[in-house]
Design a protein around this motif. Structure first.
Motif, PDB file in Angstrom:
ATOM      1  N   ILE A  33       0.873  -1.172   0.000  1.00 11.00           N
ATOM      2  CA  ILE A  33       0.000   0.000   0.000  1.00 11.00           C
ATOM      3  C   ILE A  33       0.910   1.221   0.000  1.00 11.00           C
ATOM      4  CG2 ILE A  33      -1.827   1.236   1.219  1.00 11.00           C
ATOM      5  CD1 ILE A  33      -2.477  -1.536   2.556  1.00 11.00           C
ATOM      6  N   ILE A  34       0.813   2.053  -1.047  1.00 10.39           N
ATOM      7  CA  ILE A  34       1.744   3.159  -1.242  1.00 10.39           C
ATOM      8  C   ILE A  34       0.981   4.478  -1.310  1.00 10.39           C
ATOM      9  CG2 ILE A  34       3.579   4.111  -2.703  1.00 10.39           C
ATOM     10  CD1 ILE A  34       3.737   1.202  -3.928  1.00 10.39           C
ATOM     11  N   ASN A  35       1.387   5.438  -0.474  1.00  8.27           N
ATOM     12  CA  ASN A  35       0.820   6.780  -0.543  1.00  8.27           C
ATOM     13  C   ASN A  35       1.550   7.528  -1.659  1.00  8.27           C
ATOM     14  OD1 ASN A  35      -0.080   9.387  -0.252  1.00  8.27           O
ATOM     15  ND2 ASN A  35       0.556   9.613   1.869  1.00  8.27           N
ATOM     16  N   ARG A  36       0.838   7.803  -2.761  1.00  6.25           N
ATOM     17  CA  ARG A  36       1.429   8.470  -3.920  1.00  6.25           C
ATOM     18  C   ARG A  36       1.355   9.996  -3.838  1.00  6.25           C
ATOM     19  NH1 ARG A  36       4.932   5.076  -6.127  1.00  6.25           N
ATOM     20  NH2 ARG A  36       3.961   3.144  -6.795  1.00  6.25           N
ATOM     21  N   SER A  37       0.772  10.543  -2.777  1.00  7.97           N
ATOM     22  CA  SER A  37       0.736  11.993  -2.610  1.00  7.97           C
ATOM     23  C   SER A  37       2.159  12.508  -2.399  1.00  7.97           C
ATOM     24  CB  SER A  37      -0.132  12.369  -1.411  1.00  7.97           C
ATOM     25  OG  SER A  37       0.000  13.743  -1.121  1.00  7.97           O
ATOM     26  N   THR A  38       2.428  13.681  -2.924  1.00  7.15           N
ATOM     27  CA  THR A  38       3.758  14.280  -2.741  1.00  7.15           C
ATOM     28  C   THR A  38       3.794  15.253  -1.571  1.00  7.15           C
ATOM     29  OG1 THR A  38       3.208  16.021  -4.324  1.00  7.15           O
ATOM     30  CG2 THR A  38       4.323  14.056  -5.184  1.00  7.15           C
ATOM     31  N   SER A  39       2.631  15.491  -0.947  1.00  6.41           N
ATOM     32  CA  SER A  39       2.617  16.514   0.099  1.00  6.41           C
ATOM     33  C   SER A  39       1.824  16.164   1.352  1.00  6.41           C
ATOM     34  CB  SER A  39       2.046  17.820  -0.473  1.00  6.41           C
ATOM     35  OG  SER A  39       0.715  17.604  -0.919  1.00  6.41           O
ATOM     36  N   THR A  40       0.995  15.121   1.324  1.00  9.30           N
ATOM     37  CA  THR A  40       0.076  14.879   2.425  1.00  9.30           C
ATOM     38  C   THR A  40       0.128  13.424   2.869  1.00  9.30           C
ATOM     39  OG1 THR A  40      -1.388  16.549   1.489  1.00  9.30           O
ATOM     40  CG2 THR A  40      -2.323  15.126   3.180  1.00  9.30           C
ATOM     41  N   GLY A  41       0.163  13.231   4.177  1.00 10.95           N
ATOM     42  CA  GLY A  41       0.098  11.893   4.739  1.00 10.95           C
ATOM     43  C   GLY A  41      -1.333  11.531   5.084  1.00 10.95           C
ATOM     44  N   GLN A  42      -1.554  10.237   5.322  1.00 13.69           N
ATOM     45  CA  GLN A  42      -2.878   9.815   5.758  1.00 13.69           C
ATOM     46  C   GLN A  42      -2.787   8.561   6.616  1.00 13.69           C
ATOM     47  OE1 GLN A  42      -5.910   8.022   3.360  1.00 13.69           O
ATOM     48  NE2 GLN A  42      -4.501   7.700   1.655  1.00 13.69           N
ATOM     49  N   THR A  43      -3.792   8.391   7.446  1.00 13.02           N
ATOM     50  CA  THR A  43      -3.897   7.204   8.274  1.00 13.02           C
ATOM     51  C   THR A  43      -4.677   6.147   7.499  1.00 13.02           C
ATOM     52  OG1 THR A  43      -3.885   8.549  10.274  1.00 13.02           O
ATOM     53  CG2 THR A  43      -4.733   6.309  10.482  1.00 13.02           C
ATOM     54  N   ILE A  44      -4.162   4.923   7.510  1.00 15.61           N
ATOM     55  CA  ILE A  44      -4.846   3.819   6.844  1.00 15.61           C
ATOM     56  C   ILE A  44      -5.032   2.681   7.841  1.00 15.61           C
ATOM     57  CG2 ILE A  44      -3.917   4.370   4.569  1.00 15.61           C
ATOM     58  CD1 ILE A  44      -2.073   1.864   4.998  1.00 15.61           C
ATOM     59  N   LYS A  45      -5.977   1.814   7.530  1.00 19.64           N
ATOM     60  CA  LYS A  45      -6.191   0.584   8.299  1.00 19.64           C
ATOM     61  C   LYS A  45      -6.343  -0.560   7.307  1.00 19.64           C
ATOM     62  CE  LYS A  45      -8.766   2.882  11.968  1.00 19.64           C
ATOM     63  NZ  LYS A  45     -10.066   2.960  12.666  1.00 19.64           N
ATOM     64  N   VAL A  46      -5.766  -1.699   7.648  1.00 20.54           N
ATOM     65  CA  VAL A  46      -5.993  -2.929   6.905  1.00 20.54           C
ATOM     66  C   VAL A  46      -6.792  -3.827   7.818  1.00 20.54           C
ATOM     67  CG1 VAL A  46      -4.928  -4.936   5.799  1.00 20.54           C
ATOM     68  CG2 VAL A  46      -3.837  -2.684   5.619  1.00 20.54           C
ATOM     69  N   ARG A  47      -7.919  -4.334   7.301  1.00 17.07           N
ATOM     70  CA  ARG A  47      -8.781  -5.142   8.152  1.00 17.07           C
ATOM     71  C   ARG A  47      -9.409  -6.291   7.373  1.00 17.07           C
ATOM     72  NH1 ARG A  47     -13.883  -1.073   9.364  1.00 17.07           N
ATOM     73  NH2 ARG A  47     -15.013  -1.515   7.436  1.00 17.07           N
ATOM     74  N   HIS A  48      -9.793  -7.306   8.133  1.00 14.57           N
ATOM     75  CA  HIS A  48     -10.482  -8.478   7.608  1.00 14.57           C
ATOM     76  C   HIS A  48     -11.947  -8.329   7.955  1.00 14.57           C
ATOM     77  CE1 HIS A  48     -12.088 -12.587   7.969  1.00 14.57           C
ATOM     78  NE2 HIS A  48     -11.306 -12.849   6.949  1.00 14.57           N
TER      79      HIS A  48
END
Length: 142
Positions: free
Chosen positions: A66-81
């Motif tokens: 899972i790759i954040n392709r934004s050049t300026s902004t981060g984000q929180t992600i979750k992987v879930r079943h």
């Protein structure tokens, strides 16, 4: 090991911002079929990133990127079943991570989850998550 064991099981990605996020997963079915899914997620929300197996088959997710392709902004992600049957819904969160610009969260069924910076350097290794109680250490001496 990430297993999808019935026709209701699926792997989901939860994103918090409308940012370009690339996802690639590979898996093997109990019937011997190999699969790979590649997609771009651009909207905040819940996205199925590995779909349910068919029939009596199961799927073992072997790799996930899972790759954040934004050049300026981060984000929180979750992987879930998620298991959503006609009787009930069950969701288990595997991991939550902050992906800064260019960061990658990867999963390999041999080593677990790893977080990499934009240069590909490992930020964390092994299974990320809470650790258990370590126990009483006792007196340190005089």
């Amino acid at each position: 090991m990430l297993l999808l064991t019935n026709t209701y099981s699926k792997l989901q990605l939860v994103t918090t911002k409308d940012l370009p996020t690339d996802v690639t997963s590979s898996w093997i079915g109990s019937n011997g079929v190999l699969g790979q899914d590649t997609m771009r997620v651009d909207k905040a929300g819940i996205t199925v990133i590995v779909s349910s197996p068919t029939g009596n088959n199961q799927r073992r997710v072997s790799n996930l990127f899972i790759i954040n392709r934004s050049t300026s902004t981060g984000q929180t992600i979750k992987v879930r079943h998620s298991d959503t049957t006609p009787q009930a819904t069950s969701t288990v969160e595997y991991i939550e991570a902050v992906l800064l610009p260019g960061y990658t969260l990867s999963y390999n069924d041999s080593i677990g989850f790893n977080l990499y910076n934009e240069k590909g350097e490992v930020i964390t290794t092994g299974n990320i998550g809470p650790t258990g109680y370590t126990g009483y250490t006792g007196p340190t001496g005089y």
